[in-house]
Design an enzyme around this catalytic site. Structure first.
Site, PDB file in Angstrom:
ATOM      1  N   GLY A 168       0.845  -1.196   0.000  1.00  0.00           N
ATOM      2  CA  GLY A 168       0.000   0.000   0.000  1.00  0.00           C
ATOM      3  C   GLY A 168       0.875   1.239   0.000  1.00  0.00           C
ATOM      4  N   CYS A 211       5.161  -6.276   1.781  1.00  0.00           N
ATOM      5  CA  CYS A 211       5.483  -4.847   1.779  1.00  0.00           C
ATOM      6  C   CYS A 211       4.756  -4.125   2.922  1.00  0.00           C
ATOM      7  CB  CYS A 211       5.174  -4.253   0.402  1.00  0.00           C
ATOM      8  SG  CYS A 211       5.965  -2.659   0.162  1.00  0.00           S
ATOM      9  N   TYR A 212       3.775  -3.273   2.624  1.00  0.00           N
ATOM     10  CA  TYR A 212       3.028  -2.620   3.709  1.00  0.00           C
ATOM     11  C   TYR A 212       2.495  -3.675   4.681  1.00  0.00           C
ATOM     12  CZ  TYR A 212      -0.350   0.502   5.967  1.00  0.00           C
ATOM     13  OH  TYR A 212      -1.061   1.245   6.883  1.00  0.00           O
ATOM     14  N   HIS A 272       7.980  -7.817  -3.505  1.00  0.00           N
ATOM     15  CA  HIS A 272       6.696  -8.200  -4.114  1.00  0.00           C
ATOM     16  C   HIS A 272       6.815  -9.522  -4.865  1.00  0.00           C
ATOM     17  CE1 HIS A 272       4.353  -4.585  -3.264  1.00  0.00           C
ATOM     18  NE2 HIS A 272       5.507  -3.965  -3.317  1.00  0.00           N
ATOM     19  N   GLU A 308       4.467 -11.191  -6.108  1.00  0.00           N
ATOM     20  CA  GLU A 308       3.391 -11.336  -7.093  1.00  0.00           C
ATOM     21  C   GLU A 308       3.745 -10.780  -8.463  1.00  0.00           C
ATOM     22  OE1 GLU A 308       3.577  -9.311  -4.591  1.00  0.00           O
ATOM     23  OE2 GLU A 308       2.439  -7.460  -4.811  1.00  0.00           O
ATOM     24  N   ASP A 345     -16.845 -12.255 -23.117  1.00  0.00           N
ATOM     25  CA  ASP A 345     -17.548 -12.413 -21.842  1.00  0.00           C
ATOM     26  C   ASP A 345     -18.996 -12.851 -22.045  1.00  0.00           C
ATOM     27  OD1 ASP A 345     -15.181 -11.307 -21.098  1.00  0.00           O
ATOM     28  OD2 ASP A 345     -16.001  -9.317 -20.716  1.00  0.00           O
ATOM     29  N   LYS A 388     -10.368 -12.047 -16.934  1.00  0.00           N
ATOM     30  CA  LYS A 388     -10.569 -12.330 -18.364  1.00  0.00           C
ATOM     31  C   LYS A 388      -9.926 -13.652 -18.814  1.00  0.00           C
ATOM     32  CE  LYS A 388     -11.998 -10.111 -22.155  1.00  0.00           C
ATOM     33  NZ  LYS A 388     -13.139  -9.179 -22.136  1.00  0.00           N
TER      34      LYS A 388
END
Ligand code: XMP
Length: 507
Positions: free
Chosen positions: A55, A81-82, A167, A169, A224, A363
């Site tokens: 964050g 992180c945060y 991070h 991710e 979609d 998606k």
């Protein structure tokens, strides 16, 4: 759903959605929850594990985003992180603000044996932080550091609390996925969330909701709504009433293609309403982007109103809303229709209840579900296309003539991209028409005509985007062909802007 859940608490980090995606890639169901609703969500939903995101704020600030750590007792938790700084601050460690922001690649200097970071074969990590943890809470072992960051990772396995400053991710941390996979493993989360399970569960849930009622499936030909219609059809057969509104604002030949493909794959279960006059009539004279969008949305509703007889008996409206739409709308539970979607609002007389079976998916997950439902690649791999169609790609008034110019230019651009073998790496590409004119010369004559803008972007879920590096010769050929083959155009531009600061569409 009966799967284990990993809740990702969002502290406003720029990568929070990515954490959710990475966890799902491990076949674990994951959702995001805002930090201020997180304690209640954790109590109610009893997740098998929790991840605290990064964050932009500092835990040292007054009123910084926070979480009551008592709700995490007994729940394996990973702070990123945060999230790491918050964990340190909440459990008695020490956090200090540093004079400089550490941003970019760092190398882990040691990776303590048996820890989460020990799973990472590459020591490269991506950092983006100002504050850092300088004292681990009691019971924690420091498991990695970098030159600038003494506590790049820490863990207390007895309490099942883990944290990293970097991070895992983002793809810039090459072994980040291995770390997340290890966390899921030590947290003993079941990895049984698959597209097949999703399909089965949704079919059961649709049948339970709809009973023997009928569902109006508004399809645009896009991924979609096609996947949504396939799911509904699988669940309730031809009580899923598929409706396609041909508004004249699709790409060249696309309306015919949609009707054809649906005819083939949905056993002809498609009502097509051809409504060019209605849409062009309503758009005449309008130049304001939002007004144009709104008018298109309204006309969809009018079409449904005017065909009420054919649609009678429908109690539900199915929409292809996706998880990013749900996140953006701010409330994961509100059934909100965005002007973004094909159906601009529900007319009172219809009193339709909404079904959004894809509202939990990203998606690429929708594409996976579509493939498993047997939809053809030409449907599943289609580029995203906006509900208001070419309206948002024509700056200024939308007329039949201007639509035709865009369609013809767009056709050439995409044909050349296909022939150059570039389509695979493109998320979205199109030609748009501007409302200015410039001077040119053609066949010894002065011209004063409109420019076409070409746009081709790479993206992950359209939240951010980068212009595609198209070889100059390809662009040059496209420009040459457009100016020569499309009347009314005498200049071609290629848009290099990323998102942000630009958006993908021009309007
Ligand atoms: P922007 O232009 O906001 O687009 O970067 C992000 C993605 O959303 C699509 N888009 C729309 N889709 N109705 C839609 O259904 C709209 O009004 C609309 N505007 C943009 C766009 O094509 C891209 O994929």
């Amino acid at each position: 759903m009966t799967h284990d859940l990993v809740l990702v608490v969002d502290f406003g980090g720029q990568y929070t959605q990515l954490i959710v995606r990475r966890i799902r890639e491990l076949n674990v169901y994951s959702e995001m929850v805002a930090w201020n609703g997180a304690a209640a969500a954790i109590r109610d939903r009893k997740p098998s594990a929790v991840i605290l995101s990064g964050g932009p704020r500092s835990v040292l600030e007054e009123n910084a985003p926070n979480l009551d750590f008592s709700v995490l007792e007994g729940i394996p938790t990973l702070g990123i992180c945060y999230g790491q700084q918050l964990m340190a601050a909440a459990l008695g460690g020490e956090v200090r603000s540093t004079s400089h922001r550490e941003y970019g690649f760092q190398t882990l200097l040691e990776q303590a044996e048996g820890s989460l970071v020990a799973e990472m074969s590459s020591p490269e990590v991506w950092m983006s932080h100002g504050d850092q943890v300088i004292g681990a809470p009691a019971g924690f072992e420091v498991t990695a550091s970098t030159a600038a960051c003494p506590i790049a990772a820490m863990e207390n396995t007895a309490a099942q609390k883990y944290a990293v400053q970097f991070h895992p991710e983002v793809t810039h941390t090459p072994s980040g996925r291995a770390l997340l996979a290890k966390f899921i493993q030590v947290a003993e989360v079941r990895q049984d969330w698959t597209a097949e399970n999703f399909i089965e569960e949704q079919i059961a849930s649709i049948r339970a909701t709809v009973g023997d009622g009928k569902v109006l499936c508004a399809v645009s030909g896009g991924v979609d709504s096609s996947v949504m219609a396939a799911l509904l059809t699988r669940a309730i057969g031809d009580r899923a009433v598929c409706v396609f509104v041909d508004h004249g604002l699709l790409r060249k030949n696309e309306a015919a293609q949609v009707i054809d493909t649906f005819g083939t794959y949905f056993n002809g279960n498609l009502k097509a309403f051809h409504e060019h006059d209605r849409f062009f009539g309503a758009l005449a004279g309008l130049t304001d982007p939002e007004k144009k969008r709104k008018v298109v949305g309204e006309q969809f509703v009018r079409v449904f109103e005017d065909h009420a007889d054919e649609l009678s008996g429908c109690d539900y409206l199915a929409q292809g809303t996706l998880y990013p739409d749900v996140i953006e709308s701010g409330s994961p539970t509100a059934a909100k229709i965005k002007t973004h979607h094909n159906v601009g609002g529900l007319p009172d007389w219809m009193r339709l209840k909404l079904i959004e079976p894809l509202r939990w998916l990203f998606k690429d997950e929708v594409r996976d579900v579509g493939r498993r439902l047997g939809l053809p690649d030409e449907m599943v791999d289609r580029e995203p296309f906006p509900g208001p169609g070419l309206t948002v790609r024509i700056v200024g008034e939308v007329t039949r003539e201007r639509v035709q110019i865009v369609q013809d230019a767009d056709w050439i651009f995409r044909e050349e991209l296909r022939m150059a073998g570039l389509r695979k790496e493109i998320w979205q590409s199109y030609a748009a028409l501007l409302d200015v004119r410039s001077v040119g010369v053609m066949g010894d004559e002065r011209t004063y005509q409109h420019p076409i803008v070409l746009r081709a972007v790479q993206s992950e879920d359209a939240m951010t985007a980068r212009a595609v590096n198209i070889p100059f010769e390809v662009l040059e050929r496209v420009a040459f062909r457009i100016v020569n083959e499309v009347s009314g155009v005498n200049r071609v531009f290629y848009d290099l802007t990323s998102k942000p600061p630009a958006t993908i569409e021009l309007e």
